[in-house]
Each structure stands twice: as C-alpha cells, then as structure tokens.
Design an enzyme around this catalytic site. Structure first.
Site, PDB file in Angstrom:
ATOM      1  N   HIS A   1      -7.937  -5.222  -0.215  1.00 12.66           N
ATOM      2  CA  HIS A   1      -6.625  -4.588  -0.074  1.00 12.66           C
ATOM      3  C   HIS A   1      -5.884  -5.066   1.171  1.00 12.66           C
ATOM      4  O   HIS A   1      -4.675  -5.316   1.129  1.00 12.66           O
ATOM      5  CB  HIS A   1      -6.833  -3.080  -0.043  1.00 12.66           C
ATOM      6  CG  HIS A   1      -5.571  -2.285   0.024  1.00 12.66           C
ATOM      7  ND1 HIS A   1      -4.607  -2.350  -0.948  1.00 12.66           N
ATOM      8  CD2 HIS A   1      -5.122  -1.409   0.952  1.00 12.66           C
ATOM      9  CE1 HIS A   1      -3.607  -1.541  -0.622  1.00 12.66           C
ATOM     10  NE2 HIS A   1      -3.892  -0.964   0.520  1.00 12.66           N
ATOM     11  N   ASP A   2      -6.575  -5.190   2.298  1.00  9.66           N
ATOM     12  CA  ASP A   2      -5.931  -5.632   3.544  1.00  9.66           C
ATOM     13  C   ASP A   2      -5.303  -7.014   3.432  1.00  9.66           C
ATOM     14  O   ASP A   2      -4.538  -7.407   4.322  1.00  9.66           O
ATOM     15  CB  ASP A   2      -6.932  -5.612   4.708  1.00  9.66           C
ATOM     16  CG  ASP A   2      -6.954  -4.270   5.424  1.00  9.66           C
ATOM     17  OD1 ASP A   2      -6.145  -3.388   5.070  1.00  9.66           O
ATOM     18  OD2 ASP A   2      -7.781  -4.095   6.338  1.00  9.66           O
TER      19      ASP A   2
ATOM     20  N   ASP B   1      -8.486  -6.976  -4.300  1.00  7.53           N
ATOM     21  CA  ASP B   1      -8.248  -5.574  -3.930  1.00  7.53           C
ATOM     22  C   ASP B   1      -9.070  -4.653  -4.834  1.00  7.53           C
ATOM     23  O   ASP B   1      -8.944  -4.692  -6.053  1.00  7.53           O
ATOM     24  CB  ASP B   1      -6.752  -5.270  -4.089  1.00  7.53           C
ATOM     25  CG  ASP B   1      -6.309  -3.976  -3.401  1.00  7.53           C
ATOM     26  OD1 ASP B   1      -7.126  -3.049  -3.296  1.00  7.53           O
ATOM     27  OD2 ASP B   1      -5.134  -3.927  -2.977  1.00  7.53           O
TER      28      ASP B   1
ATOM     29  N   ARG C   1     -11.701   6.911   8.837  1.00  5.08           N
ATOM     30  CA  ARG C   1     -11.320   5.513   8.931  1.00  5.08           C
ATOM     31  C   ARG C   1     -12.411   4.597   8.392  1.00  5.08           C
ATOM     32  O   ARG C   1     -12.118   3.592   7.738  1.00  5.08           O
ATOM     33  CB  ARG C   1     -11.006   5.156  10.375  1.00  5.08           C
ATOM     34  CG  ARG C   1     -10.579   3.717  10.577  1.00  5.08           C
ATOM     35  CD  ARG C   1      -9.354   3.351   9.732  1.00  5.08           C
ATOM     36  NE  ARG C   1      -8.719   2.136  10.209  1.00  5.08           N
ATOM     37  CZ  ARG C   1      -7.513   1.724   9.849  1.00  5.08           C
ATOM     38  NH1 ARG C   1      -6.826   2.419   8.976  1.00  5.08           N
ATOM     39  NH2 ARG C   1      -6.992   0.628  10.318  1.00  5.08           N
TER      40      ARG C   1
ATOM     41  N   SER D   1       0.849  -1.188   0.000  1.00  2.00           N
ATOM     42  CA  SER D   1       0.000   0.000   0.000  1.00  2.00           C
ATOM     43  C   SER D   1       0.892   1.248   0.000  1.00  2.00           C
ATOM     44  O   SER D   1       1.786   1.344  -0.827  1.00  2.00           O
ATOM     45  CB  SER D   1      -0.965  -0.047   1.195  1.00  2.00           C
ATOM     46  OG  SER D   1      -2.006   0.872   1.030  1.00  2.00           O
TER      47      SER D   1
END
Lengths: 394, 394
Positions: free
Chosen positions: A372-373, A342, A244, A175
């Site tokens: 993505h994580d 992702d 967030r 990232s």
C-alpha cells in the site's frame, strides 16, 4: 469565515509563499451525524499562485496520519527562521509537487488541508473546546465528535470558498486521501473537474474495518487513554504504537518484509532466551518498534481514532442508492490507480470503483514491491500517470 | 517417566478408549535455551490401538490455540459421565480422524499431545511451580521459560517413549502443528516414516514474526497482565481478545470477510454516531468481538505468549547450516500442502519448503475461500490428499 495569516505574515501580495502553514476559520460544521461542531479551523498549505480565472487549483488530500506538507516550499523573505525551515523541509509527496514537477507549482495552485479532527493544525480532539462545551477551555478529548469522510469534504469546501477556488482542476489523494478525493467529486460535483483516486476504494471493506477496529482497540485499551481524556497526563503511546504496528504491516508487503528483514536478529543478542522477555529482538520487530515510536512522537491518539473512524465510515454510496447511482452524481474525469502489491486496498477494489464510475475513467497500476505504501513511494510513476491522464495538455 | 491414568481409570486393557484426556509425566525437559524445566507433564489423547509391532502410530499436532481433542471418541464403559461427554464431543479435525475416516482409527493408533507451555493439560505458565522455584506452589506465571518448536518435539519424544511408539508412521499437523511435524522429522529422523506439513513453512517469516509481535504486545500492554503474574486477579482478557482479533483476520481471507459481512451494520443501530463510542458496530466487528471473547474464555494469556513465541522461533535450520543441509537430516516421505487463499502461510512458502526437502515430496494445494483456516475447514480435501499420498495403501 476568515483566513488567519501566520504570525507576522504580510497581506497576500505578489510575493509567492509555498509550503507555509496557514489557518482558515470556517465556523460551525454541520456533521452527518447531526452534531454541530463549532469554531472549526482548518490548517492548510499552498504552493503556486491561483490564476485570475481560478482555473488552476489542485487539491491534494493527505492519508491517515499525513499532514499539510506535501512538498518543500519557501516562506516569504524576512519570515522567521523556523517558518523558513518548516517550509523548506521535504514533504510526503516530495518530487511529485513542485516547480517543474508533475504537479508543477509554476502552473498549478496546489492546496493541502489537514483533515478536521486531525492534529496538524486543524480543529481536533486536542483543541480547546469552546466555552459552551467546556467553560474552562480544556481539550475536546472524549467529547470530540465522529467525523466522516463526507464531513471532511464539507469542511474543505468552506476552505475552497475562503481561498476563492470555485472548482478544482484536480482533486487527488492516496489511501484515505483517495477516499476524500472521491467523496469530493460525488458530494460537490460542480466543483471538481478531475479526480485521481490512488490506492483507495469506493467503500471501506470488511477487511479494512477489521484492521481499523484492532487499531482502535489498541489505543482504547491503553490504561493511559482514560477514555480519551488524557491531556493532563501521559499520552497512550503504547497503544498508539501498537495501532501503528498493526497498520504498518498492512501498509507493506510480506515479500518486502522478507527481503529486508527475514528472520535476522537485531544486534548480537540471541533470539532464543530463557524467557521471552529476555530474548533478543528480530530486525523486523525493531523496525516496527521504530515505526511505532516515530508515530507516537508525532501524532495524537485521539486524532488517530477520529481519522481511523472516518476511514472506516467511508462509503461514497451511503444514503445515495447503489454505488452506480451514487457515482452518477459526479461529472469529472477520473484516474483510478492501484498499487499492484497492495494488500490493504486491493487492486480489485480499484477495478470495482472504475467499473462503477461515470464518464472518462483511466484505470492504471503502480508497480511497487512495497504494498500500500507504494502510493507514497512511487511518486515518479504516479507523476507520469498524472501527466498522461488527468493533467495532460489538451 | 510415568503415565498417569485419569481418575478412576482401569489399567490399560483390551477395552479401547478413544479421545479421553490422559497425562504423562516426562520429568525434566532440557530446553534449547539451556533452561531446565522440571516436572513436566504432557496431556494427550489417543484413538485406536497400537499394533503389536508398533507400526501404526500417527501423531497429530495441534495448531496455536488447539487442544488434544482432534476428534470425538468414546470413554470406557462405566467411566464418569463428564469423561464420556468430553470424549464424545466433536474435535477440531472431526471427520478426518475416526473409524473409517482418512486417518482411520480402526487401523491407526492416533495420538495428539498438548504442547508443553499450553493450557489444555500440559505443564504451562498456569501450572503450579515446583517447590524449588516457588515454595508456596504459585503458578509459574512470568517465570515460565521460553519454549521453542524443537523443545516441544523433545517433550513429545518422551511421550512416544512412554506410549511404546518407536517410530511414527505419520506425523501430521497444520499451521503451528505443521511446524512441529516438520521439526519432528528433522530432529528425530529415525522415528518418523512420513510427515505431512499443512499450511506451514520451514522458518517463520518476517511477516509472521511481525503479526506475532503485535499479538504479544496486545497481551503484554493489558494492565491486567501485570508482567504475567495475574493469576490472583482478573485475567488480561481485553489484551488476549485483541491478540485474537489480529490473529483471526490473518487466518481468514479478505474475500471471505467481504462476502460474509461487507459493510453491513450489526442490528438496527446506525454506524454513524455523534461520537465513535456511540455508533453501532459493523457485522465484521461483532464477528471479531465474538472470536475474541470465545478465545478469552478458553485460553490462558500466558500460554498464548508461550506458544506464539514458540511459533515465532520456528526455524528448522537453526544451528543446522542451510535449509537444505538441515532438511537433509530427515529420511521420511513428505506431503506439503498449502491453502490457496492463505495469506499468513503463503503457498510460496510451501514451495520453498518442498523444494528444499530430501526424498519423496508431494506438494499439494487445498482449495478454500477461507484463508489459512482452510487447513481446519477443508478436512475432507485433506483426507483425500492423505490417502493418495502418505497414507496410501502400498
């Protein structure tokens, strides 16, 4: 520049200390914008021992809200208990880095620095401004400058000097860490032998900029933000929490959210209420509320803006011609890996990067339901890719 | 219930008026939550003429921030100039609805109602509360109840009664309009002959709820929101604008944003500044700023919350057993269409719906680079699908 050892630390010696927070003073940082940021300190941790010929150094770059604690370690015998505990705590790539792991700290000297502008020990908006900026030593706040990914790399170059690292055997990150890794290989090509760019791209996309803008506005529109000068009052936790939530949804996948939460209510309360404020929450809302308050409890809103702006600015080709021309400056070998699910850093963007890179390029895919994580979650897969490619035995 | 004709309007007669805003008083609405909402008025427009046997009525359902003006029309001769202009203005499905169009208003009697809780003429949070709620007649504001998709359908059922429509030949809608169309066919099955659910799903997903929560928080965290009772002061335009930015990104596709905007700066100003607040904007930021201010100029923040909460509550199976059991109540024929690039209402969700529906189901795909908004943009494709399926000549 000076390396400042932690309180009570012995001079560097034969006793190995892993995962202990240290600081390096790197002086004034000349930024891309022309702004000169004085008195910069970088926080960092190391694992393993630098070989006498300096050939075994690996730089791990953290993601947007990451810190220096990549993996658990051990403080020197006799270190204060809190330092021991901090060193032994699990890290964000636990299992990927450590003795016997893919990034084997019995072999490699691993370094991770907190990005300049961050809030895990490096100079950032919450740091006291120097006397020439604020005679009273109040925090930088709104006066803290814009930092680019390239600026962050220049700061880390000074850290490499301080640690006696001539060239990194590998720079790796996912990232925003991947953006920094790529920028290292292009900005300081003679100091990078191999580069692993995970779930990242060559130039932040319109989509990534759009989500960045929404997150930044969530913070800036919080009345407690007060233009960034909030350190003498309540922090803009609601705005940071909303930022967030937005980010977190982009970090996961719709399928994962569906399978984990669906439309299930959280607890007994009916999700249909007389008024919306009176209804029960859905599990997915409760989950995001939890993610929001966790981040708001550990991160500074101004630092969030700084690192988010840095990521939005990410463009390895800025001022360097076409993407191919820019990347031609690099002279390392490459691992470019995407996460198949992702939706923020699309696998296609890894293809674009890999196609434009010079030299030996391995383009690989991490399989994950988590979006993505996945770059954080799928450590074992990533480790396997590393030992097969940029960390293979020759 | 009473139909209220617009100011100066003649009694209904042989002169056809298309696309003119009218209102119907439908009395007290009993909500799913048990709340009784008194004095409800629905705004609506019509195109064409209801056949003597009532067999040609088509209900078009608008999306989240949509209004009643589906397509341009014409007011009666002699109507005030502003009424003429409003009727003649282009609508949000212009070209799909009109004389000779796929939904041919020379043949069909087309109706579109503003959802209860909205801000385009129907009773909503900005409407004066009745004397029993507020003796001073201030707006409902924070006191306005939660509305579900099912509640909205019940309100529209009363409008159908008022208009003399026994059963709809077709109920069609996209996005939240698709949710309402589906709910019509299941809640009032004997009054729906065909149903077209475009870019919508059977039950709002965890993903859709997550994005809904972020949008709602953006509004609620605006200091001008004041819990929803802001009508005597500035409106929470910054919060509503942020909500729109978040929503808008989910309505488009990453590829479209990339091709339209990339990383191009807006104007001459450098996107790298000494401080983030001093940098130039990217084009994609400028585009989203524009979308935000456009919506904030035309929509009420409380209504946004009401319709967004309604959409989050969407679950055609709530209280009706499994999805298949719930859908078995319906007795119409179906068109279920998804947009291939939609990342908010995934084509897979249309598959799930189509697989669970009883009777004759056509599952079709709209091809568009534009993501979810393709359901609005690709009117000609949708028209073709309609005349091939639920509006075909028998």
């Amino acid at each position: 520049m000076t390396v400042v050892l932690p309180r009570g630390a012995a001079a560097p010696g034969p006793v190995r200390e892993d995962g202990v927070l240290r600081h390096a003073e790197i002086g004034t940082l000349e930024l891309e914008s022309g702004f000169r940021l004085p008195g910069v300190r970088l926080a960092y941790e190391t694992w393993g021992t630098l070989a006498p010929d300096g050939s075994n150094a690996v730089l791990v770059e953290h993601a947007l809200t990451g810190d220096t604690h990549v993996a658990s370690g051990r403080a020197r015998p006799g270190a204060p208990a809190d330092e021991q505990r901090a060193a032994e705590a699990g890290g964000w790539w636990e299992g990927l880095v450590g003795p016997g792991a893919a990034i084997d700290t019995d072999r490699w000297f691993v370094v991770c620095a907190n990005i300049v502008g961050g809030c895990y020990g490096s100079t950032g908006p919450a740091s006291p401004a120097p006397p020439e900026v604020d005679p009273e030593g109040r925090p930088w706040g709104s006066r803290f400058p814009m930092i680019t990914i390239r600026d962050a790399v220049r700061a880390e170059e000074a850290l490499a000097d301080a640690l006696g690292v001539g060239a990194w055997r590998l720079v790796i990150g996912g990232s925003m860490g991947g953006a920094r890794a790529l920028e290292w290989a292009v900005t300081v090509p003679d100091r990078v032998r191999a580069c692993a760019v995970i779930a990242a791209c060559a130039q932040s996309s319109a989509e990534q900029i759009a989500w960045g803008q929404a997150q930044n506005l969530a913070i800036r529109q919080d009345p407690d933000f007060r233009g960034g000068d909030y350190y003498d009052g309540p922090a803009p936790v609601a705005g940071l929490g909303l930022a967030r939530r937005i980010a977190h949804v982009t970090y996961r996948s719709a399928a994962e959210l569906h399978h984990r939460f669906g439309r299930t209510p959280q607890g007994e309360r009916d999700v249909i209420g007389a008024r919306p404020a009176e209804r029960g929450r859905y599990q997915v809302e409760s989950y995001l509320d939890h993610q929001a308050s966790k981040l708001a409890g550990r991160f500074d809103a101004n630092s969030y803006l700084v690192v988010n702006e840095a990521l939005m600015s990410h463009d390895v080709a800025r001022g360097r011609g076409t993407l191919e021309e820019a990347l031609a400056r690099a002279s390392c070998e490459w691992l470019v890996a995407a996460v198949d699910s992702d939706r923020l850093y699309l696998p296609h963007e890894s293809d674009v990067l890999a196609a434009a890179l010079p030299g030996e390029v391995r383009r690989r895919t991490l399989t994950s339901p988590s979006g993505h994580d996945g770059f954080l979650i799928e450590g074992p897969q990533l480790g396997k890719l590393l030992v097969e490619t940029v960390l293979r035995e020759d």
